[in-house]
Design an enzyme around this catalytic site. Sequence first.
Site, PDB file in Angstrom:
ATOM      1  N   CYS A 263       0.870  -1.145  -0.145  1.00 15.51           N
ATOM      2  CA  CYS A 263      -0.005  -0.084  -0.008  1.00 15.51           C
ATOM      3  C   CYS A 263       0.999   1.184   0.072  1.00 15.51           C
ATOM      4  O   CYS A 263       0.692   2.255  -1.080  1.00 15.51           O
ATOM      5  CB  CYS A 263      -0.872  -0.027   1.236  1.00 15.51           C
ATOM      6  SG  CYS A 263      -1.964  -1.452   1.185  1.00 15.51           S
TER       7      CYS A 263
HETATM    8  C1  UGA Z   1      -1.649   0.392   5.427  1.00 17.53           C
HETATM    9  C2  UGA Z   1      -2.353   1.344   6.175  1.00 17.53           C
HETATM   10  O1  UGA Z   1      -1.984   1.418   7.725  1.00 17.53           O
HETATM   11  C3  UGA Z   1      -3.740   0.795   6.500  1.00 17.53           C
HETATM   12  O2  UGA Z   1      -4.441   1.911   7.012  1.00 17.53           O
HETATM   13  C4  UGA Z   1      -4.387   1.028   4.857  1.00 17.53           C
HETATM   14  O3  UGA Z   1      -5.721   0.353   4.836  1.00 17.53           O
HETATM   15  C5  UGA Z   1      -3.465  -0.152   4.129  1.00 17.53           C
HETATM   16  O4  UGA Z   1      -2.205   0.284   4.048  1.00 17.53           O
HETATM   17  C6  UGA Z   1      -4.011   0.104   2.742  1.00 17.53           C
HETATM   18  O5  UGA Z   1      -4.070   1.038   1.870  1.00 17.53           O
HETATM   19  O6  UGA Z   1      -4.800  -1.008   2.210  1.00 17.53           O
HETATM   20  P1  UGA Z   1      -0.501  -2.277   5.752  1.00 17.53           P
HETATM   21  O7  UGA Z   1       0.129  -1.714   4.656  1.00 17.53           O
HETATM   22  O8  UGA Z   1      -0.946  -3.226   5.860  1.00 17.53           O
HETATM   23  O9  UGA Z   1      -1.703  -1.012   5.926  1.00 17.53           O
HETATM   24  O10 UGA Z   1       0.560  -1.736   6.899  1.00 17.53           O
HETATM   25  P2  UGA Z   1       1.053  -1.044   8.050  1.00 17.53           P
HETATM   26  O11 UGA Z   1       0.694  -1.392   9.495  1.00 17.53           O
HETATM   27  O12 UGA Z   1       0.559   0.320   7.947  1.00 17.53           O
HETATM   28  O13 UGA Z   1       2.597  -1.024   7.954  1.00 17.53           O
HETATM   29  C7  UGA Z   1       3.279  -0.463   6.494  1.00 17.53           C
HETATM   30  C8  UGA Z   1       4.602  -0.457   6.686  1.00 17.53           C
HETATM   31  O14 UGA Z   1       5.060   0.533   7.594  1.00 17.53           O
HETATM   32  C9  UGA Z   1       5.444  -1.574   7.274  1.00 17.53           C
HETATM   33  O15 UGA Z   1       6.357  -2.049   6.597  1.00 17.53           O
HETATM   34  C10 UGA Z   1       5.724  -1.220   8.704  1.00 17.53           C
HETATM   35  O16 UGA Z   1       6.715  -1.856   8.866  1.00 17.53           O
HETATM   36  C11 UGA Z   1       6.121   0.245   8.487  1.00 17.53           C
HETATM   37  N1  UGA Z   1       6.073   0.962   9.776  1.00 17.53           N
HETATM   38  C12 UGA Z   1       4.431   1.237  10.136  1.00 17.53           C
HETATM   39  C13 UGA Z   1       7.140   1.676  10.097  1.00 17.53           C
HETATM   40  O17 UGA Z   1       8.258   1.565   9.432  1.00 17.53           O
HETATM   41  N2  UGA Z   1       6.801   2.283  11.143  1.00 17.53           N
HETATM   42  C14 UGA Z   1       5.510   2.660  11.977  1.00 17.53           C
HETATM   43  O18 UGA Z   1       5.751   3.386  12.868  1.00 17.53           O
HETATM   44  C15 UGA Z   1       4.652   1.926  11.387  1.00 17.53           C
END
Ligand code: UGA
Length: 420
Positions: A263
């Site tokens: 995403c």
């Molecule tokens: C993301 C959004 O959080 C959802 O709200 C959205 O619906 C989804 O995309 C989408 O568009 O369908 P997702 O990609 O499943 O969800 O995962 P996240 O938990 O947001 O993490 C994304 C990435 O960011 C991961 O690689 C995670 O490790 C990284 N991340 C997250 C960080 O490096 N630091 C943080 O503080 C949070």
Amino acid sequence: MKISIVGSGYVGITTGVGFAELGNDVTFIDVDENKIKAINSAKPPIFEKGLEELMNKNRDKYKATNNYESILDTDITFICVGTPSKDDGSIDLSFVESAAREIGKMLKRKDGFHTVVVKSTVVPGTTEEVVKPLIEKESGKRAFEDFGLAMNPEFLREGSAVDDFFNPDRIVIGVKDDKTREVLEMLYSPFNCPKLVTDIKTAEMIKYASNAFLATKISFANEIGNICKKLGIDAYEVFKGVGLDHRINPAFFRAGIGFGGSCFPKDVKALIAKARDVGEEPKLLKAVMDVNEGQPMRLIELLKKHIPNLRGKKVGVLGLAFKPDTDDIRESRAIPIVEELLKEQAEILAYDPKAMDNFKQLFPQIRYAETPNEVLNADAVLIVTEWKEFEQLDYKGKIVIDGRRVEKAREAAIYEGVCW
Ligand code: UGA
């Protein structure tokens, strides 16, 4: 209500099974025979926490097929197909377009009002400028009169998608006509969260702005974290202090090797491309991507600080999924890291609780461990995904370079965090 869902990736399957749990009848339409078979035997087509239980519980309330005709027996059709990136970063709408065409063909044969809802993440304008004309052309009917059309973005995180479905922060409903609004309000009536009704383009933009903001927050944390690292400051302590400001909020400040997944990278790039399309140069969004691209290499630089020549050295990689609790490796930070280690001719031994099969398809040439403990025997260990079980390992005496802040790893003989 009777609902058909086109596309059973993690958004389609979670949404569909969620609606089934709420008492609706759901039909999944997919082109992938393996997914259809899996769903019809109550097996999740993807790994997603809590999904299998929910599928078992609601077994008689859903089915899967490759036949678009089943739309005719439903009241609402959700488009949940993927919207990948093209080579230039802009959005590839081919799956959305073909879904719209097939739905249009069916609506031609259907009497009575049918509601079509775009849930796929699409750049602003897509529902009205791409989906609407295709359905109208194939069906010979008019949107907002003969059939309803809406955009209803999803905010489901992989790994906690089921929980997010039932406990949303908000539901956004982008509509034009009253009838469609009423259908969606009825469908979402079991939810108590704020519901925001907007026009269609605004709903599309809310999704991009949300993901772009979260991605920006992460890149901001990483940039501050990179400065912290040079100054001998722990970025996690800094963001604990920053996040206590209620205007800022502590979530999504986990500094490290950056964001991956299906995403954030795709959506930020698509928004950049759309902005350029309309003559806007998005400076901030571009910087968000630049910072993100640079983070994984910092892990390698720190490794080389301790082992300057990696040739023939055994390097353990803990975690391959783009984040914990998923087997998804799309845009995982493990990919550039493993590529760089291969360039350096290191011997790689990798472990992930769920994502090894997927990773093997991309990197058949590296070695995979049966247990995380095996990986710890390497000359040095890189932590790439913060799986909970990595908090239980014994890191004493090891060289560990941590990209995700696994607290237990700090007991290592040599420990380096990317931003702390
Ligand atoms: C993301 C959004 O959080 C959802 O709200 C959205 O619906 C989804 O995309 C989408 O568009 O369908 P997702 O990609 O499943 O969800 O995962 P996240 O938990 O947001 O993490 C994304 C990435 O960011 C991961 O690689 C995670 O490790 C990284 N991340 C997250 C960080 O490096 N630091 C943080 O503080 C949070």
